[in-house]
Design a protein around this motif. Structure first.
Motif, PDB file in Angstrom:
ATOM      1  N   GLN A 282       0.827  -1.207   0.000  1.00 21.42           N
ATOM      2  CA  GLN A 282       0.000   0.000   0.000  1.00 21.42           C
ATOM      3  C   GLN A 282       0.865   1.264   0.000  1.00 21.42           C
ATOM      4  OE1 GLN A 282      -3.480   0.169   2.507  1.00 21.42           O
ATOM      5  NE2 GLN A 282      -3.761  -2.046   2.498  1.00 21.42           N
TER       6      GLN A 282
ATOM      7  N   LYS B 277     -12.140  10.057   1.393  1.00 20.42           N
ATOM      8  CA  LYS B 277     -12.525   8.859   2.144  1.00 20.42           C
ATOM      9  C   LYS B 277     -11.736   8.654   3.417  1.00 20.42           C
ATOM     10  CE  LYS B 277     -14.810   5.460  -0.710  1.00 20.42           C
ATOM     11  NZ  LYS B 277     -14.689   4.082  -1.146  1.00 20.42           N
TER      12      LYS B 277
ATOM     13  N   PRO C 165     -11.496   8.183   7.357  1.00 16.35           N
ATOM     14  CA  PRO C 165     -12.537   7.683   8.273  1.00 16.35           C
ATOM     15  C   PRO C 165     -13.279   8.862   8.904  1.00 16.35           C
ATOM     16  CG  PRO C 165     -10.389   6.688   8.750  1.00 16.35           C
ATOM     17  CD  PRO C 165     -10.148   7.753   7.729  1.00 16.35           C
TER      18      PRO C 165
ATOM     19  N   ARG D 153      -8.947   3.699   9.876  1.00 18.43           N
ATOM     20  CA  ARG D 153      -8.323   4.227   8.661  1.00 18.43           C
ATOM     21  C   ARG D 153      -7.857   3.085   7.762  1.00 18.43           C
ATOM     22  NH1 ARG D 153      -4.953   9.468   9.300  1.00 18.43           N
ATOM     23  NH2 ARG D 153      -4.169   9.866   7.193  1.00 18.43           N
ATOM     24  N   ASP D 154      -7.267   2.068   8.393  1.00 23.49           N
ATOM     25  CA  ASP D 154      -6.726   0.958   7.608  1.00 23.49           C
ATOM     26  C   ASP D 154      -7.844   0.130   6.964  1.00 23.49           C
ATOM     27  OD1 ASP D 154      -4.204  -0.407   6.799  1.00 23.49           O
ATOM     28  OD2 ASP D 154      -5.181  -2.115   7.771  1.00 23.49           O
TER      29      ASP D 154
ATOM     30  N   GLU E 178     -10.678   1.221   5.745  1.00 26.62           N
ATOM     31  CA  GLU E 178     -11.101   1.954   4.549  1.00 26.62           C
ATOM     32  C   GLU E 178     -10.044   1.912   3.458  1.00 26.62           C
ATOM     33  OE1 GLU E 178     -14.053   5.346   6.293  1.00 26.62           O
ATOM     34  OE2 GLU E 178     -13.370   5.215   4.233  1.00 26.62           O
ATOM     35  N   ARG E 179      -8.808   2.139   3.879  1.00 26.55           N
ATOM     36  CA  ARG E 179      -7.726   2.215   2.893  1.00 26.55           C
ATOM     37  C   ARG E 179      -7.481   0.859   2.244  1.00 26.55           C
ATOM     38  NH1 ARG E 179      -2.685   4.377   5.724  1.00 26.55           N
ATOM     39  NH2 ARG E 179      -2.574   2.197   6.376  1.00 26.55           N
ATOM     40  N   THR E 180      -7.546  -0.198   3.067  1.00 22.51           N
ATOM     41  CA  THR E 180      -7.314  -1.537   2.529  1.00 22.51           C
ATOM     42  C   THR E 180      -8.436  -1.929   1.569  1.00 22.51           C
ATOM     43  OG1 THR E 180      -6.033  -2.193   4.469  1.00 22.51           O
ATOM     44  CG2 THR E 180      -7.019  -3.967   3.176  1.00 22.51           C
TER      45      THR E 180
END
Lengths: 219, 219
Positions: A192, A216, A218, B66-67, B69-71
């Motif tokens: 990532q 996007k 959170p 956060r992770d 959503e990002r993932t």
């Protein structure tokens, strides 16, 4: 204009931190970025999060040892299970801070890589100041000055302060990487990180941050 | 001869379990393997490991949201942060076991995927038996029989026993995948799972396990 460095936080006793240390510089360089290496102490973090070292957690423990070996093999990284684990890494972290204060950044990074290699490949007890002196001497570093400096009050105070800063930034594990304000925990987030570095134009050419960084978040 | 199925353990309240659920069947199919879906309860596991749900851990909590959503974005998976998190998933797990007992395996899997989608995309409270009934009805499942069956003593006993088996096999998180005896924790180990499946000849043609599976196990 130079892009801001990528912040790389690690504990010298962290296997995944070691794995990350073998890749972070190359990854950054590929995208024209530099890396700021920050030794941290997971023990201090664990007091805040209530966590424990992975291998000490029921069920998770056995799995972790297996995953360390398998992950090293998967990525082609040299690794041998250390006899003593985990170890106190306070002296190693302080020695690195002292080197960063008194030498060019690459000297401290070479020392960090040598310490990790000594621990996770050569099974050397890096909690011993004498071993750190040997490692530094082999790199033509003024090892005795480093040893004395690492035990000095200013360096002790600095490590404490660095830990406060790291936790204020949300760092809670090793490895922990922050790229342009975006936090990544774990060697398994390097894909990532690379996607972020690859996305958008080089940071030094950006008028505004890439949309990928803004959208996007959170709620 | 058919290769043994890949064991896939997941909690319906686990975001990374949800992500894995969108990929596990395709990954297995690519290498001629099937998947055995095992709903588990992380709450029961946490009692053994002393862990807590990720978002409840200091520092780690904010990062986790956060992770997630990002993932999801990194892998192109639909995801919306649920209003209620985590949720009790006992009823959903029991309903799935009942479906596995009374229907072809693919019916239970379609139900599982619909439950995950309802929770992590449509923000539906899947702790509510009535919501599970609606999800089942939309799939032409005899929803009332499922609802009654999920609350029956034999299914309650079965879920307890399934949890004992899972923990005896070393399962401590979600997702957790076991391929030919090799355990993998986390959606971020799917690259290593794929490497294992890709390595060596198809299992059904192997006289002995691939060397990759045997060498270098942790001491």
């Amino acid at each position: 204009m130079t892009a801001a460095p990528i912040d790389f936080y690690f504990d010298f006793s962290s296997p995944y931190g070691y794995f990350a240390s073998t890749r972070i510089d190359d990854l950054a360089r590929q995208y024209g970025r530099s890396v700021a290496w920050h030794p941290i102490l997971l023990g201090v973090v664990f007091k805040t999060t209530g966590m424990a070292p992975l291998p000490q957690i029921p069920l998770k423990g056995d799995y972790s040892w297996r995953d360390f070996e398998r992950t090293a093999r998967h990525h082609g990284i040299a690794y041998r299970r250390p006899s003593n684990f985990p170890l106190p890494t306070t002296q190693a972290a302080r020695a690195m801070l002292w080197l960063q204060n008194h030498h060019a950044a690459d000297v401290a990074v070479r020392f960090a890589k040598a310490v990790y290699h000594a621990y996770f490949v050569d099974d050397i007890n890096i909690a011993e100041p004498a071993e750190l002196v040997k490692i530094a001497a082999a790199l033509d570093i003024d090892a005795n000055a480093m040893d004395a400096g690492a035990s000095s009050q200013p360096i002790k105070d600095q490590l404490k302060a660095e830990m406060e800063v790291a936790m204020a930034k949300g760092v809670f594990g090793s490895p922990f990487v922050i790229v342009d304000g975006e936090p990544y925990w774990g060697f398994d987030r390097f894909d990532q990180i690379e996607a972020l570095l690859k996305s958008g134009t080089p940071t030094e050419l950006r008028a505004v941050p890439s949309p990928d960084l803004k959208e996007k978040k959170p709620a």
